[in-house]
Design a protein around this motif. Sequence first.
Motif, short mmCIF file in Angstrom:
data_model
loop_
_atom_site.label_atom_id
_atom_site.label_comp_id
_atom_site.label_asym_id
_atom_site.label_seq_id
_atom_site.Cartn_x
_atom_site.Cartn_y
_atom_site.Cartn_z
N UNK A 31 20.98 2.65 15.27
CA UNK A 31 20.33 2.31 13.87
C UNK A 31 19.17 3.30 13.96
N UNK A 32 19.13 4.14 13.01
CA UNK A 32 18.08 5.08 12.55
C UNK A 32 17.53 4.90 11.25
N UNK A 33 16.04 4.69 11.38
CA UNK A 33 15.36 4.34 10.02
C UNK A 33 14.87 5.74 9.46
N UNK A 34 14.73 5.81 8.21
CA UNK A 34 14.30 7.22 7.54
C UNK A 34 12.90 6.92 7.45
N UNK A 35 12.01 7.75 7.93
CA UNK A 35 10.58 7.54 7.71
C UNK A 35 10.56 7.68 6.16
N UNK A 84 27.67 4.80 8.69
CA UNK A 84 27.39 3.89 7.61
C UNK A 84 25.92 4.13 7.34
N UNK A 85 25.68 4.45 6.02
CA UNK A 85 24.46 4.45 5.55
C UNK A 85 23.62 3.23 4.87
N UNK A 86 22.45 2.68 5.09
CA UNK A 86 22.01 1.50 4.49
C UNK A 86 21.19 1.93 3.51
N UNK A 87 21.73 1.40 2.20
CA UNK A 87 20.96 2.11 0.95
C UNK A 87 20.20 1.02 0.34
N UNK A 88 19.15 1.55 -0.56
CA UNK A 88 18.31 0.62 -1.24
C UNK A 88 19.05 -0.42 -2.12
N UNK A 89 18.63 -1.71 -2.34
CA UNK A 89 19.29 -2.63 -3.26
C UNK A 89 19.27 -2.09 -4.60
N UNK A 123 18.20 3.96 5.97
CA UNK A 123 18.47 4.04 7.32
C UNK A 123 20.01 4.24 7.45
N UNK A 124 20.49 4.46 8.57
CA UNK A 124 21.87 5.01 9.02
C UNK A 124 22.39 4.20 10.20
N UNK A 125 23.80 3.59 10.45
CA UNK A 125 24.22 3.30 11.46
C UNK A 125 25.35 4.33 11.99
N UNK A 126 25.60 4.35 13.34
CA UNK A 126 26.39 5.27 14.00
C UNK A 126 26.74 4.70 15.09
N UNK A 127 28.38 4.61 15.35
CA UNK A 127 28.98 3.94 16.38
C UNK A 127 30.10 4.44 17.09
N UNK A 139 8.03 -2.21 1.58
CA UNK A 139 7.19 -2.54 0.54
C UNK A 139 7.56 -3.18 -0.68
N UNK A 140 8.91 -2.65 -1.11
CA UNK A 140 9.60 -3.13 -2.31
C UNK A 140 10.42 -4.41 -2.10
N UNK A 141 10.98 -4.71 -1.16
CA UNK A 141 11.83 -5.79 -0.90
C UNK A 141 11.40 -6.66 0.29
N UNK A 142 11.97 -7.99 0.06
CA UNK A 142 11.65 -8.89 1.33
C UNK A 142 12.45 -8.62 2.18
N UNK A 143 12.16 -8.94 3.73
CA UNK A 143 12.76 -8.76 4.80
C UNK A 143 14.05 -9.47 4.77
N UNK A 144 14.22 -10.30 4.23
CA UNK A 144 15.68 -11.13 4.17
C UNK A 144 16.63 -10.09 3.61
N UNK A 145 16.22 -9.57 2.17
CA UNK A 145 17.09 -8.73 1.46
C UNK A 145 17.53 -7.57 2.40
N UNK A 146 16.35 -7.02 3.17
CA UNK A 146 16.69 -5.55 3.88
C UNK A 146 17.62 -6.11 4.96
N UNK A 147 17.27 -7.19 5.70
CA UNK A 147 18.23 -7.65 6.54
C UNK A 147 19.67 -7.96 6.26
N UNK A 148 19.62 -8.57 5.06
CA UNK A 148 21.24 -8.65 4.48
C UNK A 148 21.91 -7.36 4.40
N UNK A 149 21.16 -6.24 3.81
CA UNK A 149 21.66 -4.85 3.69
C UNK A 149 22.17 -4.35 5.02
N UNK A 150 21.56 -4.62 6.13
CA UNK A 150 21.81 -4.05 7.42
C UNK A 150 22.97 -4.98 7.88
#
Length: 222
Positions: free
Chosen positions: A88-92, A64-69, A77-81, A100-111
Amino acid sequence: MTPEHIAPTRFSDRTAAGEFLAVDLQQYAKDPNALVLGLLRGGVPVAAEVAARLELELDVLAVRRLVMPERTDIAFAALAAHGEHTSLKYIEGVWDSAQLRFEKEILDGVETEARLELEELRARLVSAVVLPVSGRTVILVDEGMASGATMLAAVELMREAGAGRIVVAVPVAPAVACKEVEPLVDEFICAIRPRVFHSVSAFYSRFDSIADYEITALVPRR
């Protein structure tokens, strides 16, 4: 590569792509220690053709891909199971930009949402009993790579699960994605490495959506 085995400019469909990749993977034919894993969804028809032609075991890998809001075309990032293992692999670069663009809570929600979607996908399409990968040659197959995010997560997952040898085989990917994945695996096969890349679908004449019943027909639940 022999003159008879030259990659086309595009594949007619995913089955044709799998047929082409199987030729490059011929050394693994009938190897009882080799396993083909198709990345859900589009990678499964490609993987099924590879497995059938090489007479290898076939299983699926949930990703599953984790996409920008508000930017579903950009994954940070992307998840594999597979079985009890999840990666969970983040894309450098992209991940840095997301922070930089989004609050931590927003990105945590995406995850959180991505993890829920991944588990729902597994419940529908992945067998409760997965084929073992520890010590085996694992051939990871997808319909293609754009950023390479999901494949990177899949590779990391296989390392954590103890795969003896990791092979990645894809029909098409841009040079930047190949550069990210190739150094991390034991063998890397990519049929088409275009100079200009916009999407994976552009390199298929037929690129239909894959329904659940098509997945379960190719890889019956155990």
